[in-house]
Design an enzyme around this catalytic site. Structure first.
Site, short mmCIF file in Angstrom:
data_model
loop_
_atom_site.label_atom_id
_atom_site.label_comp_id
_atom_site.label_asym_id
_atom_site.label_seq_id
_atom_site.Cartn_x
_atom_site.Cartn_y
_atom_site.Cartn_z
N TYR A 39 15.57 30.24 6.28
CA TYR A 39 14.38 30.87 6.86
C TYR A 39 14.57 31.13 8.35
CZ TYR A 39 11.35 30.02 2.80
OH TYR A 39 10.76 30.02 1.57
N ARG A 67 -9.72 -0.96 14.74
CA ARG A 67 -9.49 -0.14 13.55
C ARG A 67 -10.47 -0.66 12.50
NH1 ARG A 67 -3.50 0.40 10.96
NH2 ARG A 67 -4.08 -1.60 10.10
N LYS A 79 0.84 -1.20 0.00
CA LYS A 79 0.00 0.00 0.00
C LYS A 79 0.88 1.25 0.00
CE LYS A 79 -0.22 -0.39 4.99
NZ LYS A 79 -0.82 -1.30 5.98
N MET A 91 11.60 25.55 2.81
CA MET A 91 10.72 25.13 1.73
C MET A 91 11.34 23.96 0.96
SD MET A 91 7.82 25.26 0.34
CE MET A 91 7.11 24.68 -1.17
C1 LIG Z 1 0.01 -2.10 6.68
C2 LIG Z 1 -0.44 -3.43 7.12
C3 LIG Z 1 0.47 -4.48 7.27
C4 LIG Z 1 1.97 -4.28 7.23
O1 LIG Z 1 2.39 -3.76 8.48
P1 LIG Z 1 3.90 -3.38 8.81
O2 LIG Z 1 3.87 -2.99 10.24
O3 LIG Z 1 4.27 -2.25 7.92
O4 LIG Z 1 4.74 -4.57 8.56
C5 LIG Z 1 -0.04 -5.73 7.52
N1 LIG Z 1 -1.38 -5.93 7.66
C6 LIG Z 1 -2.28 -4.93 7.57
C7 LIG Z 1 -3.72 -5.22 7.76
C8 LIG Z 1 -1.84 -3.64 7.32
O5 LIG Z 1 -2.72 -2.65 7.25
#
Ligand SMILES: *Cc1c(COP(=O)(O)O)cnc(C)c1O
Length: 344
Positions: free
Chosen positions: A249, A133, A39, A296
């Protein structure tokens, strides 16, 4: 239109290190298969460059968060090897999942209903074992909406795997209690840090992200995980600054004596935030201190240690993630994912 000249900044990617990290995590995952969280454009390092390396290393299970991330990954990976962690909120997302053949990770009863009512089919299922979550609670597993699903990967996600927390065992026990209650093909619990918690946590498939890209979330990964990416930039200018003059800056740095300094083309938009002030760049083994604020999209560095450097020469920002996290007070996740689009 004329082709743009080469950029004055770049993200160096050590493809061998990425492959080695995947193999290391695969070995640490024991008998479990090892997937990859890709991702956020492979956490900022770039799907187009990372995916072929991961495939070549042997990875066959990939995870993205958004449907908008699917197309870039499918340029490299068959749809059956990809899951979307955010699941299907509405019929449009379900239709897209079917059109592409990518599996949604069902995250709620509502999502199970959307998926089933639009035709059902293979999906993954997220159990919330305590992170609050995404995912269905253990009490919802018996719901007919869940029992009707065709679950490929039954998964849960650890909240504190990077700590020695009692929560890890609690989540493992919660997940284990759910596993016999839903028909599925594979189980999956561990992110990067979870892999280091031992075989109990490996299940059938692990899902590392951070550690693939050089992150070290637990001491077990010290000296095993290699740095994968780091920014480099060309010197836009070399300047002589007289004693008493200020730099950048808000004039937070005053030259104690005459100085030779370089202006580097990196800044906020590239993910190099003000918290890098006080750190240093490198030219080979030589340390080139950052002077004053990141201003910047430019940074001024001290060239005292590198009198040979000229305009157009390249310097690198040491981006060893655990060290950089201590230095900048950003997390290792943030350090990767803030890397800006100008690196593409
Ligand atoms: C992002 C994610 C992972 C990977 O987690 P890391 O801590 O980056 O290894 C695995 N499972 C889910 C559901 C995630 O959202």
């Amino acid at each position: 239109m004329a082709e743009a000249p080469p950029a004055t900044l770049r993200l160096v990617l050590d493809e061998a290190a990425l492959a080695t990290n995947w193999r290391t995590l695969d070995a640490m995952s024991g008998t479990a298969l090892t997937g990859a969280a890709v991702k956020a454009d492979c956490y900022g390092l770039g799907v187009a460059r990372c995916l072929p390396v991961l495939l070549d290393a042997g990875c066959r299970n990939f995870f993205v968060a958004h449907w908008s991330e699917v197309e870039a990954v499918l340029a490299h990976v068959p749809a059956a090897q990809l899951s979307v962690l955010h699941g299907v909120l509405n019929p449009a997302q379900a239709a897209y999942a079917r059109a592409t053949g990518v599996r949604p990770v069902i995250d709620s009863l509502q999502q199970a209903q959307v998926w089933t009512e639009t035709g059902g089919g293979r999906c993954d299922l997220m159990i919330d074992s305590g992170i609050n979550r995404l995912g269905i609670g253990p009490a919802e597993v018996a719901d007919p909406l869940i029992q009707r699903l065709e679950v490929e990967v039954l998964m849960s996600h650890l909240a504190c795997a990077d700590e020695d927390s009692a929560m890890n065992t609690r989540q493992l026990e919660t997940f284990r209690a759910v596993v016999p209650q839903v028909a599925h093909r594979q189980t999956s619990l561990a992110n990067s840090a979870g892999i280091a918690l031992g075989p109990d946590y490996h299940c059938d498939l692990t899902r590392p992200g951070l550690a693939l890209y050089g992150g070290v979330p637990r001491p077990e990964f010290n000296d095993r995980i290699r740095q994968v990416g780091w920014p480099e930039a060309a010197l836009l200018q070399v300047r002589n600054v007289p004693a008493g003059a200020t730099v950048g800056y808000n004039a937070t740095f005053t030259a104690p004596g005459p100085m030779r300094v370089g202006v580097v083309s990196l800044g906020y938009a590239d993910g190099i935030l003000r918290s890098w002030a006080g750190a240093h760049f490198a030219s080979g083994e030589r340390r080139l201190s950052i002077l004053g604020r990141v201003s910047m999209d430019m940074i001024v560095i001290d060239l005292a240690q590198a009198p040979d450097l000229r305009e157009g020469d390249w310097v690198s920002l040491p981006y060893h993630l655990p060290d950089a996290a201590r230095q900048t007070a950003l997390s290792q996740y943030e350090l990767l994912t803030v890397l800006g689009r100008r690196f593409r």
